[in-house]
Design a protein around this motif. Structure first.
Motif, short mmCIF file in Angstrom:
data_model
loop_
_atom_site.label_atom_id
_atom_site.label_comp_id
_atom_site.label_asym_id
_atom_site.label_seq_id
_atom_site.Cartn_x
_atom_site.Cartn_y
_atom_site.Cartn_z
N VAL A 133 4.11 1.07 0.55
CA VAL A 133 2.88 0.85 1.30
C VAL A 133 3.17 0.84 2.79
CG1 VAL A 133 0.87 -0.65 1.62
CG2 VAL A 133 2.05 -0.61 -0.60
N ASN A 134 2.35 1.58 3.53
CA ASN A 134 2.33 1.48 4.99
C ASN A 134 1.11 0.65 5.34
OD1 ASN A 134 2.07 1.74 7.74
ND2 ASN A 134 2.26 3.96 7.79
N THR A 135 1.32 -0.64 5.59
CA THR A 135 0.18 -1.54 5.77
C THR A 135 -0.58 -1.28 7.07
OG1 THR A 135 1.53 -3.25 6.85
CG2 THR A 135 1.39 -3.32 4.44
N HIS A 136 -0.01 -0.46 7.94
CA HIS A 136 -0.68 -0.13 9.20
C HIS A 136 -1.48 1.17 9.12
CE1 HIS A 136 1.49 -3.40 11.11
NE2 HIS A 136 2.61 -2.92 10.61
N ALA A 137 -1.38 1.87 7.99
CA ALA A 137 -2.10 3.13 7.80
C ALA A 137 -3.54 2.84 7.38
CB ALA A 137 -1.39 3.99 6.76
N PRO A 138 -4.42 3.83 7.53
CA PRO A 138 -5.81 3.63 7.09
C PRO A 138 -5.88 3.40 5.58
CG PRO A 138 -5.62 5.57 8.51
CD PRO A 138 -4.22 5.14 8.17
N CYS A 139 -6.85 2.61 5.16
CA CYS A 139 -7.06 2.38 3.73
C CYS A 139 -7.36 3.73 3.05
CB CYS A 139 -8.22 1.42 3.51
SG CYS A 139 -8.51 0.99 1.79
N GLY A 140 -6.80 3.93 1.90
CA GLY A 140 -7.00 5.19 1.19
C GLY A 140 -5.82 6.11 1.30
N SER A 141 -4.99 5.91 2.34
CA SER A 141 -3.81 6.77 2.51
C SER A 141 -2.55 5.95 2.73
CB SER A 141 -4.01 7.72 3.70
OG SER A 141 -4.17 6.98 4.90
N ALA A 142 -2.63 4.65 2.48
CA ALA A 142 -1.51 3.77 2.81
C ALA A 142 -0.50 3.64 1.67
CB ALA A 142 -2.03 2.38 3.16
N VAL A 143 -0.89 4.01 0.44
CA VAL A 143 -0.06 3.76 -0.74
C VAL A 143 0.55 5.06 -1.26
CG1 VAL A 143 -0.07 2.99 -3.14
CG2 VAL A 143 -1.35 1.72 -1.42
N LYS A 144 1.85 4.99 -1.55
CA LYS A 144 2.57 6.11 -2.15
C LYS A 144 3.12 5.66 -3.50
CE LYS A 144 5.26 9.91 -2.38
NZ LYS A 144 4.76 11.28 -2.44
N LEU A 145 2.64 6.26 -4.59
CA LEU A 145 3.16 5.93 -5.92
C LEU A 145 4.55 6.51 -6.08
CD1 LEU A 145 0.01 6.51 -8.18
CD2 LEU A 145 0.94 4.35 -7.36
N MET A 146 5.45 5.71 -6.64
CA MET A 146 6.85 6.11 -6.79
C MET A 146 7.22 6.29 -8.26
SD MET A 146 8.05 6.54 -3.82
CE MET A 146 9.77 6.74 -4.29
N GLY A 147 6.29 6.76 -9.04
CA GLY A 147 6.53 7.00 -10.46
C GLY A 147 5.23 6.80 -11.20
N LYS A 148 5.26 7.09 -12.49
CA LYS A 148 4.08 6.87 -13.32
C LYS A 148 4.53 6.49 -14.72
CE LYS A 148 3.63 11.77 -14.62
NZ LYS A 148 2.71 12.92 -14.65
#
Length: 466
Positions: free
Chosen positions: A273-288
């Protein structure tokens, strides 16, 4: 919610009601547990909630129940039975840890799920973490719920994975000057690719070591009477089946970024998570989450396929970016926050309940910030499963959005002040963030959620990646 999910929740409520009518938890079975959550109030709650109202009448039409009504009903019916003392390899009710890993704050907690508490069975989750040269290593594991000794596999897997990766990184001198320089190069540079390949090899060795540890745990217990008596048969390797999520995080201060590698066997979730990024683009999934041969089936470390390095390579993701938070969780949490959008909500919930770092003392608030804080509703309060006389008040982003008629995006823009909202919750006098996380995991309500819950996080906050 699908019709099947609603039917399952109602069936669970009916089953819990039936069992509740058959008897109550003896007072001696509750002794010693309330002290774990001493900040909570008895009787009147720190806040008010529809979840604390009387359960619906027994003859009420089930189809008319809302999510809140079902949660209110089941919250009052779950029973508490302590961890059994007559089984080998008993797992503790709770597990938590809070310390520095290099430049990051490591905060993790694991709680026994409501279903295990109700049935008087052991928790199946475990986690482990280590650090070498500023490189953080985190593993979480969830034993297969249908397997009596999967908790043994979960513990063996997570601890062996972290230990093996730690030793591999030391041997590779991954924190050395040459490797550090390579980590900061453009991602298409040959030296960067080679350095990542070495990290990936260490990660995969950790998974292989975890599988070997599960096998060793099985062999050590073969033929022992305590196990065969409990099962009514000889133990099998499948009785130790467990998932595994392992993450290696390398701070790259030259570009103010994190290099993250994650390998996942089974369900659960890891994200950056980039907590300083805009909501909606702040999270990067690292697997599923992955599945076995049939729908709804999970792959486990005990599968022969987990000895194939090419299989592990397919399960590995690598990213580098301006992240400042990494979350790894078992499916007891991941199923409640099941995609990137929901993981934004998880971040907000952690902020609202004071799990993530507080705002800085020199933070400047605008008049709008102050008015926003004043507008927040009282947190919802529900009975604690371990002791129904204890009520726990927690904030949730979902409740705030409903009460204020706002959106997650709007809350995200106010994230810098959300941590102050903890003052209205039952966590206000809890100093330890790991303890706050434990209490929150033990008490937040989501319809159909009653599994063990484990969440481990690495937070750089405002300290940066230096």
């Amino acid at each position: 919610m699908t019709g099947k999910e609603e039917a399952a929740a109602l069936a669970q409520a009916a089953d819990a009601q039936k069992q509740a009518l058959m008897g109550t938890v003896p007072e001696e079975e509750k002794s010693g547990e309330t002290a774990e959550n001493a900040p909570f109030e008895k009787g009147a709650a720190a806040g008010t909630s529809e979840a604390g109202d009387a359960p619906p009448a027994a003859d009420e039409e089930p189809a008319a129940l809302s999510d809140a009504a079902v949660l209110a009903h089941t919250a009052s019916l779950w029973q508490y039975h302590p961890v059994p003392t007559d089984e080998p390899d008993a797992a503790p009710e709770y597990m938590k840890e809070e310390r520095r890993l290099g430049t990051a704050d490591f905060i993790a907690s694991r709680v026994r799920g409501k279903k295990h508490k109700h049935d008087g069975t052991n928790c199946d989750d475990w986690f482990a973490a280590a650090e070498t040269g500023g490189i953080a290593i985190v593993a979480v594991s969830d034993g297969a719920g249908s397997k009596r000794f999967s908790r043994v596999g979960a513990r063996a897997a997570s601890e062996a994975a972290v230990g093996a990766i730690y030793e591999q990184l030391r041997t590779l001198d991954a924190a050395g000057a040459e490797q550090r320089t390579a980590f900061a190069l453009p991602t298409d540079d040959a030296a960067f690719v080679e350095a990542c390949a070495k990290l990936s090899a260490a990660l995969h060795e950790g998974v292989l070591a975890a599988r070997r540890a599960v096998l060793a745990a099985f062999y050590e217990r073969c033929g022992r009477a305590a196990y065969t008596k409990l099962l009514g048969r000889d133990i099998a390797l499948s009785d130790f089946a467990a998932t595994l999520l392992v993450t290696v995080v390398v701070p790259v201060p030259e570009c103010a970024e994190l290099l993250i590698l994650s390998c996942q066997v089974g369900d659960g979730m890891t994200c950056a998570v980039n907590t300083h990024a805009p909501c909606g683009s702040a999270v990067k999934l690292m697997g599923k989450p992955d599945s076995g041969d049939f729908s709804g089936e999970t792959d486990f470390l005990t599968s022969e396929a987990m000895t194939d390095v090419s299989n592990l390579q397919r399960r590995t993701l690598v990213t580098r970016g301006a992240y400042d938070l990494v979350l790894t969780m078992t499916d007891g949490v991941a199923d409640d926050y099941f995609n990137a959008q929901e993981l934004h909500r998880l971040y907000l919930d952690l902020m609202l309940n004071g799990v993530l770092p507080n705002v800085q003392d020199n933070e400047m608030f605008t008049r709008d910030d102050i008015e926003f804080l004043r507008s927040l509703p009282q947190p919802e309060a529900v009975p604690w499963v371990n002791d129904k006389e204890t009520r726990v008040a927690l904030h949730s982003a979902e409740h705030l959005c409903r009460a204020l008629g706002t959106t997650q995006e709007a809350l995200w823009q106010r994230a810098h002040v959300l941590s102050l909202a903890v003052a209205d919750t039952s966590l206000k006098d809890v100093a330890s963030r790991a303890e706050r996380l434990k209490i929150w995991l033990d008490n937040y309500l989501t319809r159909g959620s009653f599994d063990d819950r484990t969440l481990a996080l690495l937070s750089w906050g405002d300290a940066g990646h230096a």
